[in-house]
Design an enzyme around this catalytic site. Sequence first.
Site, PDB file in Angstrom:
ATOM      1  N   LYS A  19     -47.395  19.664  31.185  1.00 36.89           N
ATOM      2  CA  LYS A  19     -48.594  20.772  31.240  1.00 36.89           C
ATOM      3  C   LYS A  19     -48.656  20.933  29.750  1.00 36.89           C
ATOM      4  CE  LYS A  19     -48.890  23.251  34.863  1.00 36.89           C
ATOM      5  NZ  LYS A  19     -48.372  24.326  35.762  1.00 36.89           N
ATOM      6  N   ARG A  88     -46.829  29.850  33.021  1.00 37.96           N
ATOM      7  CA  ARG A  88     -46.570  28.621  33.748  1.00 37.96           C
ATOM      8  C   ARG A  88     -45.515  28.170  33.113  1.00 37.96           C
ATOM      9  NH1 ARG A  88     -52.642  28.250  33.918  1.00 37.96           N
ATOM     10  NH2 ARG A  88     -53.264  28.329  36.008  1.00 37.96           N
ATOM     11  N   GLY A  97     -39.873  23.218  43.160  1.00 38.79           N
ATOM     12  CA  GLY A  97     -38.430  23.907  43.150  1.00 38.79           C
ATOM     13  C   GLY A  97     -38.275  24.820  41.923  1.00 38.79           C
ATOM     14  N   MET A  99     -39.934  27.979  39.364  1.00 40.55           N
ATOM     15  CA  MET A  99     -40.933  28.991  39.324  1.00 40.55           C
ATOM     16  C   MET A  99     -42.234  28.433  38.900  1.00 40.55           C
ATOM     17  SD  MET A  99     -41.595  32.283  37.156  1.00 40.55           S
ATOM     18  CE  MET A  99     -43.116  31.666  36.476  1.00 40.55           C
ATOM     19  N   ARG A 329     -53.674  16.031  34.156  1.00 43.47           N
ATOM     20  CA  ARG A 329     -52.615  15.054  34.622  1.00 43.47           C
ATOM     21  C   ARG A 329     -53.143  13.673  35.151  1.00 43.47           C
ATOM     22  NH1 ARG A 329     -50.155  18.939  39.024  1.00 43.47           N
ATOM     23  NH2 ARG A 329     -51.728  18.925  40.580  1.00 43.47           N
ATOM     24  N   HIS A 447     -31.004  -2.929  64.248  1.00 36.11           N
ATOM     25  CA  HIS A 447     -31.690  -4.422  64.812  1.00 36.11           C
ATOM     26  C   HIS A 447     -33.186  -4.197  64.988  1.00 36.11           C
ATOM     27  CE1 HIS A 447     -32.608  -7.044  67.993  1.00 36.11           C
ATOM     28  NE2 HIS A 447     -31.851  -7.931  67.355  1.00 36.11           N
ATOM     29  N   SER A 755     -26.661 -17.195  48.229  1.00 35.82           N
ATOM     30  CA  SER A 755     -27.519 -16.412  48.670  1.00 35.82           C
ATOM     31  C   SER A 755     -26.812 -15.247  49.177  1.00 35.82           C
ATOM     32  CB  SER A 755     -28.475 -16.977  49.705  1.00 35.82           C
ATOM     33  OG  SER A 755     -29.580 -15.898  50.229  1.00 35.82           O
ATOM     34  N   CYS A 822     -31.240 -12.401  50.105  1.00 34.96           N
ATOM     35  CA  CYS A 822     -32.137 -12.428  51.230  1.00 34.96           C
ATOM     36  C   CYS A 822     -31.859 -11.198  52.060  1.00 34.96           C
ATOM     37  CB  CYS A 822     -31.798 -13.669  51.960  1.00 34.96           C
ATOM     38  SG  CYS A 822     -30.114 -13.600  52.629  1.00 34.96           S
ATOM     39  N   TYR A 842     -33.941 -16.205  42.579  1.00 34.42           N
ATOM     40  CA  TYR A 842     -35.064 -15.721  43.466  1.00 34.42           C
ATOM     41  C   TYR A 842     -34.657 -14.593  44.447  1.00 34.42           C
ATOM     42  CZ  TYR A 842     -33.012 -18.335  47.338  1.00 34.42           C
ATOM     43  OH  TYR A 842     -32.016 -18.622  48.402  1.00 34.42           O
TER      44      TYR A 842
END
Lengths: 865, 865
Positions: A19, A88, A97, A99, A329, A447, A755, A822, A842
Amino acid sequence: MVYFFGERGKESRKLLGGKGANLGEMTRIGLPVPPGFTISTRVCMDFIKTKRYPRYLEKQVESNLKKLERKMKRKFGDEKRPLLISVRSGAPVSMPGMMDTVLNLGLNDKTVKGIEKESGDPRFAWDSYRRFIQMFGDVVLEVDHAKFEKILNKRKRGRKDTDLKVEELKIIVSEYKNLVRRETGKEFPSDPKKQLKMSIDAVFSSWDNKRARTYRKLNNIPEDLGTAVNIQAMVFGNLGKDSATGVGFTRDPSTGENTPYGEYLINAQGEDVVAGIRTPKPIFNLKKDLPKAYRKLMKVYKLLDKHYRDMQDLEFTIEKGKLYVLQTRAGKRTAQAAVKIAVDLVKERMISKREAIMRIDPAQLDHLLHKQLDPKEKEKARAIAKGLPASPGASVGIVCFTADRAEELASKGKDVVLVREETSPEDIGGMSVSKGILTARGGMTSHAAVVARGMGICCVAGCEDIIIDEKKKTLTAGEIKIREGEWITLDGGTGEVIEGKIAVVDPEMKGEFRTLMKWVDEFRRLGVRTNADTPEDSKRAKDFGAEGIGLARTEHMFFEGGRIDSVREMILAEDEKGRRNALKKLLPMQMNDFLGIFKEMNGLPVTIRLLDPPLHEFLPKEDKEIRKLARKMKVSYQKLKKKINFLSEFNPMLGFRGCRLGVVYPEISEMQVEAIIKAAIKINRSGGRAFPEIEIPVLGSLEEAKFMREVIERIAKDLIRKSRVNVKYKIGTMIELPRACVVADELAKVLDFFSFGTNDLTQTTYGFSRDDSGKFIPKYIEKGVLKKDPFQVLDREGVGSLMETCVKLGKKTNPKIEIGICGEHGGEPSSVEFCHKLGIDYVSCSPFRVPIARLAAAQAKIKNG
Amino acid sequence: MVYFFGERGKESRKLLGGKGANLGEMTRIGLPVPPGFTISTRVCMDFIKTKRYPRYLEKQVESNLKKLERKMKRKFGDEKRPLLISVRSGAPVSMPGMMDTVLNLGLNDKTVKGIEKESGDPRFAWDSYRRFIQMFGDVVLEVDHAKFEKILNKRKRGRKDTDLKVEELKIIVSEYKNLVRRETGKEFPSDPKKQLKMSIDAVFSSWDNKRARTYRKLNNIPEDLGTAVNIQAMVFGNLGKDSATGVGFTRDPSTGENTPYGEYLINAQGEDVVAGIRTPKPIFNLKKDLPKAYRKLMKVYKLLDKHYRDMQDLEFTIEKGKLYVLQTRAGKRTAQAAVKIAVDLVKERMISKREAIMRIDPAQLDHLLHKQLDPKEKEKARAIAKGLPASPGASVGIVCFTADRAEELASKGKDVVLVREETSPEDIGGMSVSKGILTARGGMTSHAAVVARGMGICCVAGCEDIIIDEKKKTLTAGEIKIREGEWITLDGGTGEVIEGKIAVVDPEMKGEFRTLMKWVDEFRRLGVRTNADTPEDSKRAKDFGAEGIGLARTEHMFFEGGRIDSVREMILAEDEKGRRNALKKLLPMQMNDFLGIFKEMNGLPVTIRLLDPPLHEFLPKEDKEIRKLARKMKVSYQKLKKKINFLSEFNPMLGFRGCRLGVVYPEISEMQVEAIIKAAIKINRSGGRAFPEIEIPVLGSLEEAKFMREVIERIAKDLIRKSRVNVKYKIGTMIELPRACVVADELAKVLDFFSFGTNDLTQTTYGFSRDDSGKFIPKYIEKGVLKKDPFQVLDREGVGSLMETCVKLGKKTNPKIEIGICGEHGGEPSSVEFCHKLGIDYVSCSPFRVPIARLAAAQAKIKNG
């Protein structure tokens, strides 16, 4: 350690907080920011450590305050022209969380009179004073907010805030002060300097409160960042018809269109916009209400958008016709807007492609790929229960409680939502035809969740709020009972379960999205494949950009249609001959499965995993089903039951499965290899190209690898030789056991690819069962013992360390070995980044996650080179 | 490459094989060995590689044969005085699966007549010829042995071999030759040189046959050792009353006493002793039968025993009064004999203590520590079924089928054998009072097996031959049905199940055993602790030499007596308050448990593991039991059933257990720590010494370790401070997850000790469930895919590699960390050796394995330094 606005700008985010840095930046580029100064984050850290302020602070605050007084031509605590300020907090990263804000600081019984006279509006003065005491009492003195509200409501007697008379406001102020005295044992501080000091204290202390600490821990925010404090002259949007306050977005945060967006209230203070007592007007109307201020604001929009090279979210106030900007912002935006803005900014030559790619949160893309509930209709609906958002999208359908019933209803053209305590592989048929799946048990990787994500079906899992009575065919959530055939709506993005029908909107695959994905592919090094078991899934994934199949699970094919009968015949056979007979029936069906997939992937690699699950998963569990099967198989119920009991396992995850099946019953693997190679031969003979990579599951030792390779090669070479058609294929394994990782040098000697099956590897490394860990993982996260569910975000330290060992050892003995991943992690951005760093070839993920993986791979490359 | 007997001796075992080296050695030291020569193992390897003989071989065999002919004054193939020879294989290590022996080689239609004339015994000549064709046909020509037997039996018409007339033998010889022609398509080779060459071929080729290869693979025997071939002049024990053949032991192989032992047959050939057609006489009788030969033999005994500095097993033949020694080797012996001989040899100054220690097979010691079936009675009995020898010893008792019934009958003083499909922690009470345990399911490390070994109770597990009908209270094995209350006998050393009662003999703890164990302790570096949960077990283990408790499982204490009620109350409590109430009841009982153990171990370290198993293990599974509990707890059956279902798990091994319980319900750990510390305070206050090591189970991350350490220290420090009594304690963890191994550097920062729980670590590393792997591990071993069951012998390559990582990382950040092992492997010799090499501090095993571990630890030190 204290900086007047403009002395430093956005480059000083770490020192001044987000800020403060932006207020400085805006001041520097000449925007109308009310003057003020920022106490830097370093002071905060000193204060936390020593519990006292550094000596220089008082002096520096004093001198900056003096400067502010000069600028504003007002004096702090002055009885005639008092300076009012806001205080602020502002940390380098956004952090709830702590002030937040105190407005109108500097008011007391004397200065309020100065304001009264100066503004000529006693109501304004006393209302500001009332608000100040309430805010300061709440956030600085920690008096319960509800107690202030109680006093206020008593006086309001049902009227609005604005209906309160000056005399009533004065009474409230006095009652507020009494409340503070009662609650804190002290008088409400009337000295503005004391007010300021206490506010600074409160901001700094709040950095170290429990909520903030927990938040930092969970979000990996360093403890030593600290927060800054911004002290700024007050301006007022509630000084009459020519005053206003509002928020603006430099582009449309919902669509991303390059048109000004925002809303405002005439004659109001900032908090009124948020409180929602009056409905704000769209920004466009300001053109009529306050045309001069509007023109000025539009210039500010343009300037900020261009200067920050991104869509900005700003707060502004108009005091008696004069515009002030109070904050800016980067604006929050929908996935669609994020993509459009990023691509537009490149076209507008404001940012590079590289920057555009880094601007998109890969997780957000998910929303672009699934159906969504119509936001307007959803706003009106109320969720009756909430489970885990296990597979995204939205689904509307009639409820049913068994997979069979789902298939029956779906075959009649009904939209079905399958509701189960939990699902098992037996339910696959019913699941695949359902619009959505809701389970009462199981976690994000149960599952139901895994299968649903793979199929791109919306799923809410582990919804413990609901009680399912399968016999009575009802679903109860609190007071509400839903019967089979009644409508239900699931939101897979939030986990909400809604009674009745809600309209669903299709995702639009915008042109900008395609453009972005093309850029992404220019940057990434990692290949992206997909996990797909059917030609349909393969096609979908290819459309999303998959470059091959990283995992085709053959067992899913074992459940379809009439095949399960042959599978069961095979399992229940007394000897090898019986098994071979049953397998012979499965052969042509499996071959067809592979034909379809090879055709679809046309020359791209297709990793096919040999049968993996323990055999008992293919047998019925319910007594009724067992009797039915016994009749069908022409064996006695007792005998069948005994066999099923014999096959059942205490810990199936660690049981008789994977290549253990292949070693004990090589005939099963032989049939599968025959089906794969025959299909490949057929494709290649007819001019196509098939490139199977045959994958051995749950492998842990060199001996297993050799045994299985011998079985596979014997069949494959023989078929290829006889056919006289050339088929290229690879033999490799899924790495899902810690042992496989530590003996990878041995394995790599006889295998062509690895894999990582990180779902199972996480289970064995952590000793966490996916199906059971729902009982403690949420508690672990709550207590900060786990930062993330390791089934969602790859555990780099543990599982990742074994993966590193595996890659290192594997490449040592076989530098050409192909390595992929995978598991579910293959489509999770932070895990994709880890895979990039690991240097593997990959990642493979469900079709709907392919674009996410592509983006994450590009970002990983840009970030890590 | 060919050596005449005496050219080389026992130092050339690798070159000449065991048999050849000893024949050479005996020749060298002047013993009456029939002359001969050995074709070395190198020739074998050349032959295997090139599939042909090295050129020099024929020449060297020829010249040695000439030498043999000269020595024997006979000629190979001579029609008057033919030389007959034996051809025997002999590898450097004893190895079944290869071609063994051909006797009487050199016989054909012509030489047989020479023998006939020379011996004056046509029957002897033709019987020798008949035997030769049969042996050669079987082992060299590979004609099915049964086909020869069929011909022979047809001719014998129920009579003995020795009743066959010469004419009949001639017919058999001709029929044998026809058989060979039919089966091989070739004439039986009549040229002795050809016979010899074919026999050598057969021996060498048999090195490379499948059975031999598999045996080598399973026993880690190098492929390139090769076998030697021993060619030796025949001598005959069947040339009349002054001829004999026999086997001798230089000491009693059963007791170890230093008295000659052996048996012989007058007028017989070697194979007759083995065939068991006639009963051999004890060696002592030879004194009367052939006094001169006997005296000579006794001299040979003495010489061999002294020369080899060990008890020897020799083969001898007496031909017409003249003694020949045909073979010698270290004799097989009972555990008792092994210990006595080793200790005696030290006393006789023949070997050193070090050598004595290395002479004992630690696994054999097991037999010295358990009751055994009376060998004489056992010989007569027949097993009705055979399972896994899961816990050694022998037990006789009446059958019962539930743990409750076992407790009931035992309380009436009955000897009980508990027969269960499988056991669960609920059965602990019944198991502990049983003499033996028999289960139909589960492997060597199933619950029944582990608990029984821990308790030193005989157990036969996974006996799939039996069918248990718990309702009808019967046990069926084939045709035999045994009812509750009927007698049964188990042999835990062999896995045999015997109907009825068999006498049991107590083990004698001989003086030599104590002596040996004292020596052992002089050598070993590794500490040896025990796994014990009760004062009784602790005492027993201390008597066996345990130096502390490496694992006390607190959950076993949760099942005893009335405690289970409070445990269940705790599990079913709605909230923390309810749990704490129930835990309060458990506190004094747990404290008492620890008091007893601390008192017994008096200052030795006692590792106490906090609650480990998933909570559902404490709840009933059977509907009837659930109803009973519901009444007791005053909740509805439905509610209880639902709770039990909720707690049930798919993979309990990977479920809500171990420190996960402590993190989610810290109050459970708090109660346990309170009980431990209070007990320690009480002991120390009264002048004793208690040294608890508090162990956190199933730990996988630094965060868990920190969380649990904080809980433990908070309670412990507070109690110690208030009591003003000093208590030393440690906090550590069981390492049973691969993740714990790879983050051990982190863990070691906040923990004082590690203890490898290799049972679970093997499960997670290999992905093998102990309870389910019985379905495939035997097949794996059969197919050579696994060498040993990794739950019995530590898997050095996989699990061991993770252990190495753990030790290395742990010591890096905490060089003083204490590291032990408490899995089943802690008492398995090869695993103990691995632990020694790993450099950890101690092994811990069940009380009955403590002496084995001590011996193995000493051997490891001697072998590896």
